[in-house]
Enzyme design. Structure first.
Site, short mmCIF file in Angstrom:
data_model
loop_
_atom_site.label_atom_id
_atom_site.label_comp_id
_atom_site.label_asym_id
_atom_site.label_seq_id
_atom_site.Cartn_x
_atom_site.Cartn_y
_atom_site.Cartn_z
N ARG A 94 1.50 -1.13 0.17
CA ARG A 94 -0.02 -0.60 0.37
C ARG A 94 0.71 1.33 0.00
NH1 ARG A 94 -4.88 2.12 -1.38
NH2 ARG A 94 -5.82 2.93 -0.16
N THR A 381 -9.40 0.76 -9.58
CA THR A 381 -8.83 -1.13 -8.99
C THR A 381 -8.49 -2.28 -9.94
OG1 THR A 381 -9.04 -0.39 -6.87
CG2 THR A 381 -8.29 -2.53 -7.38
N SER A 445 -8.04 1.13 3.13
CA SER A 445 -7.95 0.95 1.99
C SER A 445 -9.21 -0.72 2.05
CB SER A 445 -7.01 -0.63 1.46
OG SER A 445 -7.76 -1.14 0.69
N GLY A 468 -13.28 0.47 -5.27
CA GLY A 468 -13.97 1.08 -4.79
C GLY A 468 -14.56 1.01 -3.00
#
Length: 562
Positions: A94, A381, A445, A468
């Protein structure tokens, strides 16, 4: 006796050939959001590579062909199951906030949070990318092929060109008004003064050059020297929201091995990422709250099923907003949040036929005093899965956050806008918010790479998603569909999605869920519809022990098995 030696040599050679052929035929299974990325993964498996080699090659290929969603300018989480020992491990790649970031990063001159649309474009939103560091650590531990081999498909796509996919063309069209301030992005993705269209060929020689350099020199070419200098300059001198971003921020970055988080659902063990991911904790809570209900008997066509799922979702997200963040900076009560007794207590708040209406966070064992504050998450993503010939599993979710991240380009790739996953309001009611911005911190996240184990401890289902904060519900919904309702992996991914907004539940239009709106409203829910850009990928173990991959039917993704 002399005659036997040649015979033995011949038999040994034949057995070796048969062994090689068998291994080549049983390459493995891959699934990703784009056919060319899936082919890149399969190329690694055909060469004798591991599941990790395949997953990392897919991540690199997606940098080229799916730049709106992921790439080396962003970060991700990788989950690895060892096919021989059964060991489960996770790598946290991350992004982190640069040293210049403070809790007031997203506050305007008036002390109020910036509008999300103003915070995203440009330098303010960029976190230190983690995917290359994640790649190095994962390859060192589980790779079989040489480092440079993993780059070959991506370099080929960038150098020789690739056809623009429908999702990329649509994303380019949406981004067009914003790119007046981003000429570097237009230079790569526009043709004849307009966004590239579906089927048109694009080349990215700058990215091909940089990937070749990374293949030769390794991660130092990214985090140090000219590589780091170009990223630092892109952020610090951005045409919008220029923000100090030092080369030292890049050289200091480290991917981290984290303990996996596992919880129980009926006879199954659900395993995935811990903080800074909130995904597995929330999924375990949602499923745990549903465990006392006979979801199998209710089935997917019952409005009551979706009422129960909606209630569990909203209670889990209330806890997520209050407690989840980077555990290197705050005390996250992970064990308390997934404690079965705590979850069962939360489940008692769910009435079988009536909406609760109010969804407050609970007080799990070990809970610190924190204040909830919710920030938006953009639906970017990507997810991909690889399983090799000996049963190793590598499943990874990768992101640059919003479509094309910050819109900033370095070395031909987009830099993320991951810092907008932090909560913009640093304090509420005089208390610090768990997910506020701090230097070196990783934003919370929703990415949820997940492996499911059966009662004997054997992995039976692998899943992850993009989109998301809807990622959590895509994964939870797929697990309920597969484990309770017996749906195939592909049908589980394709089932309609339930989510929520500030008013109440939202249903995916064009699915069976939409027809349940009156029944859910009769239970006291405010119900709307939400069209979201959803895509998920999975693999399931079939009764005969073989693995079969699956891609979300909404997407252009494919699964391959050889």
């Amino acid at each position: 006796m002399r005659r036997r030696a040649p015979v033995r040599a011949f038999l040994a050679a034949l057995l070796a050939l048969l062994s090689f052929t068998t291994q080549a035929l049983a390459a493995g299974t891959v699934s990703s959001a784009d056919p060319r990325a899936s082919e890149a993964g399969m190329e690694m498996l055909r060469k004798g590579g591991s599941a990790t080699d395949a997953a990392l090659a897919m991540m690199l290929a997606l940098t080229v062909i799916e730049p709106q969603s992921s790439g080396i300018g962003g970060g991700g989480f990788l989950l690895h199951h060892d096919g021989k020992s059964g060991e489960l491990a996770t790598i946290d790649g991350r992004e982190t906030a640069p040293r210049s970031a403070t809790p007031a990063l997203f506050l305007g001159a008036d002390g109020k949070p910036l509008p999300f649309s103003q915070a995203v474009p440009g330098g303010k939103s960029v976190g230190v990318p983690g995917n290359i560091a994640l790649m190095k650590q994962s390859h060192d531990r589980w790779g079989r092929l040489k480092w440079a081999a993993l780059f070959a498909p991506a370099i080929r796509l960038a150098r020789e060109g690739f056809a623009v996919s429908k999702p990329l063309a649509e994303a380019l069209q949406r981004a067009a008004p914003l790119w007046a301030d981003f000429p570097d992005a237009r230079a790569i993705y526009w043709i004849d003064g307009r966004p590239a269209r579906e089927g048109e060929m694009l080349r990215n020689p700058a990215l091909a050059d940089f990937l070749e350099k990374l293949a030769r020199k390794g991660p130092r070419a990214f985090y140090k020297g000219k590589g780091a200098a170009a990223i630092s300059a892109a952020v610090s001198n951005a045409p919008r929201n220029p923000t100090p971003f030092a080369r030292a921020d890049l050289s200091a970055y480290r991917a981290k091995s984290r303990p996996p988080v596992c919880g129980q659902y009926r006879v199954y063990k659900i395993c995935g990422m811990g903080p800074p991911s909130s995904g597995t904790v929330a999924v375990v809570q949602i499923l745990g709250m549903l465990e006392r209900f006979d979801m199998k008997a209710l089935g997917p066509d019952s409005p009551q099923s979706w009422h129960l799922i909606g209630e569990a979702m909203r209670l889990a997200f209330a806890d997520r907003g209050k407690y989840l963040g980077d555990s290197d900076f705050i005390a996250v009560p992970v064990n308390g949040l997934i404690d079965r007794a705590y979850i069962q207590g939360r489940s008692t708040l769910i009435a079988p036929g009536a909406a609760r209406g109010s969804y407050e966070p609970g007080t799990p064992p070990g809970a610190p005093l924190r204040t909830p504050a919710k920030g938006p998450e953009t639906p970017g993503t990507t997810h991909f899965v690889a399983i090799d010939d000996i049963g190793n599993i590598a499943t990874m979710t990768s992101t640059v956050e919003g479509p094309f991240g910050s819109q900033l380009i370095a070395h031909g790739f987009f830099l993320n806008n991951e810092l907008t996953d932090f909560d913009f309001t640093p304090e509420k009611d005089g208390a610090p918010v768990a997910n506020r911005v701090e230097p070196g911190k990783r934003p919370r996240s929703s990415m949820t790479p997940t492996i499911i184990y059966d009662a004997s401890g054997k992995p039976v289902f692998v899943v992850g998603a993009a989109g998301g904060s809807t990622i959590i519900m895509q994964v939870a919904k797929a697990l309920i569909a597969h484990l309770d309702w017996g749906m195939s992996a592909r049908d589980s991914l394709g089932l309609g999605l339930i989510f929520f907004d500030r008013d109440g539940l939202t249903l995916e239009p064009g699915t069976k869920l939409e027809a349940m709106k009156p029944a859910l409203e009769a239970m006291g829910h405010h119900v709307g519809t939400l069209t979201a850009r959803l895509k998920a990928n999975a693999a399931e173990r079939l009764p005969d022990g073989r693995w079969q991959g699956a891609a979300d039917p909404r997407s252009v993704g494919v699964a391959l098995t050889e």
